[in-house]
Design an enzyme around this catalytic site. Sequence first.
Site, PDB file in Angstrom:
ATOM      1  N   GLY A 137      54.134   7.235 -20.733  1.00  0.00           N
ATOM      2  CA  GLY A 137      54.316   8.509 -21.434  1.00  0.00           C
ATOM      3  C   GLY A 137      54.767   9.636 -20.537  1.00  0.00           C
TER       4      GLY A 137
ATOM      5  NE  ARG B 150      51.304   6.974 -24.906  1.00  0.00           N
ATOM      6  CZ  ARG B 150      51.064   5.802 -25.470  1.00  0.00           C
ATOM      7  NH1 ARG B 150      51.408   5.578 -26.708  1.00  0.00           N
ATOM      8  NH2 ARG B 150      50.495   4.830 -24.801  1.00  0.00           N
TER       9      ARG B 150
ATOM     10  CG  LEU C  43      54.188   0.593  -6.695  1.00  0.00           C
ATOM     11  CD1 LEU C  43      54.778   1.951  -6.342  1.00  0.00           C
ATOM     12  CD2 LEU C  43      54.809  -0.495  -5.841  1.00  0.00           C
TER      13      LEU C  43
ATOM     14  CG  ASP D 176      47.603   3.540 -17.196  1.00  0.00           C
ATOM     15  OD1 ASP D 176      47.497   3.101 -16.028  1.00  0.00           O
ATOM     16  OD2 ASP D 176      47.745   2.801 -18.175  1.00  0.00           O
ATOM     17  CG  ASN D 177      45.236   2.654 -12.680  1.00  0.00           C
ATOM     18  OD1 ASN D 177      44.840   2.490 -11.527  1.00  0.00           O
ATOM     19  ND2 ASN D 177      46.495   2.409 -13.027  1.00  0.00           N
TER      20      ASN D 177
ATOM     21  CB  CYS E 123      44.815  15.391  -0.792  1.00  0.00           C
ATOM     22  SG  CYS E 123      43.197  14.584  -0.714  1.00  0.00           S
TER      23      CYS E 123
ATOM     24  CB  CYS F 137      46.835   6.431 -23.813  1.00  0.00           C
ATOM     25  SG  CYS F 137      47.263   7.846 -22.796  1.00  0.00           S
TER      26      CYS F 137
ATOM     27  CB  CYS G  82      38.660  15.686   1.431  1.00  0.00           C
ATOM     28  SG  CYS G  82      39.810  14.482   0.717  1.00  0.00           S
TER      29      CYS G  82
HETATM   30 ZN   LIG Z   1      41.640  15.846   0.297  1.00  0.00          ZN
END
Ligand SMILES: [Zn+2]
Length: 252
Positions: A38, A70, A107, A127-128, A170, A186, A243
């Site tokens: 989408g 979509r 990927l 989507d994940n 990030c 979705c 992070c």
């Molecule tokens: Zn970061």
Amino acid sequence: MNDEQLLRYSRHILLDEIGIEGQQRLVNAKALIVGAGGLGSPAALYLAAAGVGRITLADGDQVDLTNLQRQILHTQERIGQPKALSGKMALAHINPEVRVEAINSRLAGDALAALVADADVVLDCCDNFATRHAVNRQCVRQRTPLVSGAAIRFAGQLAVFDSRRAGAPCYSCLFPEADDVEEERCAVMGVFAPLTGIIGAMQAAEALKLIAGAGEVVLGRLWLLDGLSMDWRSVNFGQDPQCPVCASGDVK
Ligand SMILES: [Zn+2]
């Protein structure tokens, strides 16, 4: 650019903020689009139409009837075909000047690292969360700008990350990786068709601006769209000093 390209891209060239130089940067650029669904559909269509010279389109799924509501890269005739290939076909019909590489897999690992290293900009249209975090890690490691989008039900979001800038946050600063995050897909949650178009087109806009050097790309801001009221709001965020992806000198 040859005469035909100058004509094809004339409405970009007329813009002072892009001009011949900016358009030449687009023609010379390489974009990686992760996901041909989408968000990836409008993003890929606009990047190709606008003349981004090389586009890698990666998606491990096949075109399904439920996608067509979509995912405007695909057609009824191409149900059952790999989405990456279907997308490549659609882009060739719009702009045969663009070299499109179709990657028919989700990927990860070395393949992802190599593609991110080779790209001028990455569009996360997947989507994940596993792929989102893997893409983010590679973008931080390779210092490749990342344009991230998401859409579910009537809610859309967009953020741009640029690890070339010192102290830039990030994706993981904003959405820390956690085992207990529930994936909203979705497939089960539903999504308003044009919402994916709005967010995907915005991803294309920010990617084109980044490459062409036009205008301002806002970093450290998450844009949130409520598609029911069409209200936009934005939330500022900075680098998370804890992070694990971008704050330590040693990226995992
Ligand atoms: Zn970061």
